[in-house]
Write an enzyme that holds these catalytic residues in place. Structure first.
Site, PDB file in Angstrom:
ATOM      1  N   LYS A 160       0.671  -0.817  -0.341  1.00 60.36           N
ATOM      2  CA  LYS A 160      -0.107  -0.004  -0.020  1.00 60.36           C
ATOM      3  C   LYS A 160       0.743   0.857  -0.160  1.00 60.36           C
ATOM      4  O   LYS A 160       2.484   1.179   0.989  1.00 60.36           O
ATOM      5  CB  LYS A 160      -1.141  -0.054   1.399  1.00 60.36           C
ATOM      6  CG  LYS A 160      -2.263   0.893   0.723  1.00 60.36           C
ATOM      7  CD  LYS A 160      -2.990   0.592   2.669  1.00 60.36           C
ATOM      8  CE  LYS A 160      -3.963   1.588   2.362  1.00 60.36           C
ATOM      9  NZ  LYS A 160      -4.654   1.698   3.643  1.00 60.36           N
TER      10      LYS A 160
HETATM   11  C1  E4P Z   1      -8.223   2.432   3.927  1.00 60.08           C
HETATM   12  O1  E4P Z   1      -7.622   0.892   3.559  1.00 60.08           O
HETATM   13  C2  E4P Z   1      -7.784   3.160   4.776  1.00 60.08           C
HETATM   14  O2  E4P Z   1      -7.184   2.081   5.609  1.00 60.08           O
HETATM   15  C3  E4P Z   1      -9.239   3.337   5.471  1.00 60.08           C
HETATM   16  O3  E4P Z   1     -10.499   2.977   4.877  1.00 60.08           O
HETATM   17  C4  E4P Z   1      -9.443   4.431   6.353  1.00 60.08           C
HETATM   18  O4  E4P Z   1     -10.466   4.802   7.016  1.00 60.08           O
HETATM   19  P1  E4P Z   1     -11.285   6.049   7.693  1.00 60.08           P
HETATM   20  O5  E4P Z   1     -11.546   7.256   6.899  1.00 60.08           O
HETATM   21  O6  E4P Z   1     -12.018   5.076   8.575  1.00 60.08           O
HETATM   22  O7  E4P Z   1     -10.054   6.124   8.484  1.00 60.08           O
END
Ligand code: E4P
Length: 217
Positions: free
Chosen positions: A83
């Protein structure tokens, strides 16, 4: 639509994996911090629980260090997906890893133009954040629609991974648009199965069944 779970909580991942509904896992540095566990250890354990992609996020800002971090993460398991942040350095790293056949997830996407760049960099997944857009009074689902149109216009293979999902209506809207994946907090995934009429109907059926005095087994 594929369902990923957005957590580093191994107990929750095990429970959801047993339902057969789980296609992958996403993590981020905040979720790793919340787990209180060693990053490499918890990612390796998660990757042993699910067959699908497990996103593990680099934390370096520059391309060279991102590559070094990726080299530590890639050998953890065959289903590790690297990622990367949606920055020019992150995109450069994405391209290099994609060319080697490594799965990539470009994260923190907030515009369709950013998603276009990620697709050109060969990302396996693009992660547009809908909930964080909604938080600032902009409809996050409009972003998903725009990306769908653009990717279809050019036949990009990059999968739209809807992130920052906060409730079941996000999932419904994303599915109607034709997003490829939703990554969900565990409680949101469980909520998809709930309906009070299902509960009421089941209660009535079981009460009537009781009256028959029969047993299936
Ligand atoms: C995605 O990969 C992120 O980890 C996640 O969806 C972020 O979500 P949030 O905005 O609720 O922290």
């Amino acid at each position: 639509m594929k369902f990923f779970v957005d957590t580093a909580d191994v107990a929750q991942i095990r429970e959801l994996a047993e339902t057969g509904l789980l296609d992958g896992v996403t993590t981020n540095p905040s979720l790793i911090a919340k787990s209180g566990r060693n990053f490499l250890e918890v990612v390796a354990e998660i990757a042993s629980i699910v067959d699908g992609p497990v996103s593990a996020e680099v934390v370096a800002m520059d391309h060279e260090t991102q590559m070094k971090e990726a080299e530590k993460l890639i050998p953890l398991a065959s289903n590790i997906c690297i990622k990367l942040p949606l920055t020019l350095d992150g995109l450069k790293t994405c391209k290099k890893l994609t060319d080697r056949g490594i799965q990539t997830n470009v994260t923190l996407c907030f515009t369709a133009n950013q998603a276009l760049l990620a697709a050109k960099a060969g990302a396996t997944f693009i992660s547009p954040f809908v909930g964080r857009h909604d938080d600032v009074s902009w409809n996050g689902m409009d972003l998903i629609s725009d990306i769908r149109v653009i990717y279809d216009n050019y036949g990009f293979d990059t999968e739209i991974l809807v992130a920052s999902v906060r409730h079941p209506v996000h999932v419904l809207e994303a599915a109607k648009i034709g997003a490829d994946v939703c990554t969900l907090p565990p409680d949101v995934l469980k909520k998809l199965a709930n309906h009070p009429l299902t509960d009421n109907g089941l209660k009535a059926f079981l009460a009537d069944w009781e009256k028959t005095g029969q047993s299936i087994l």
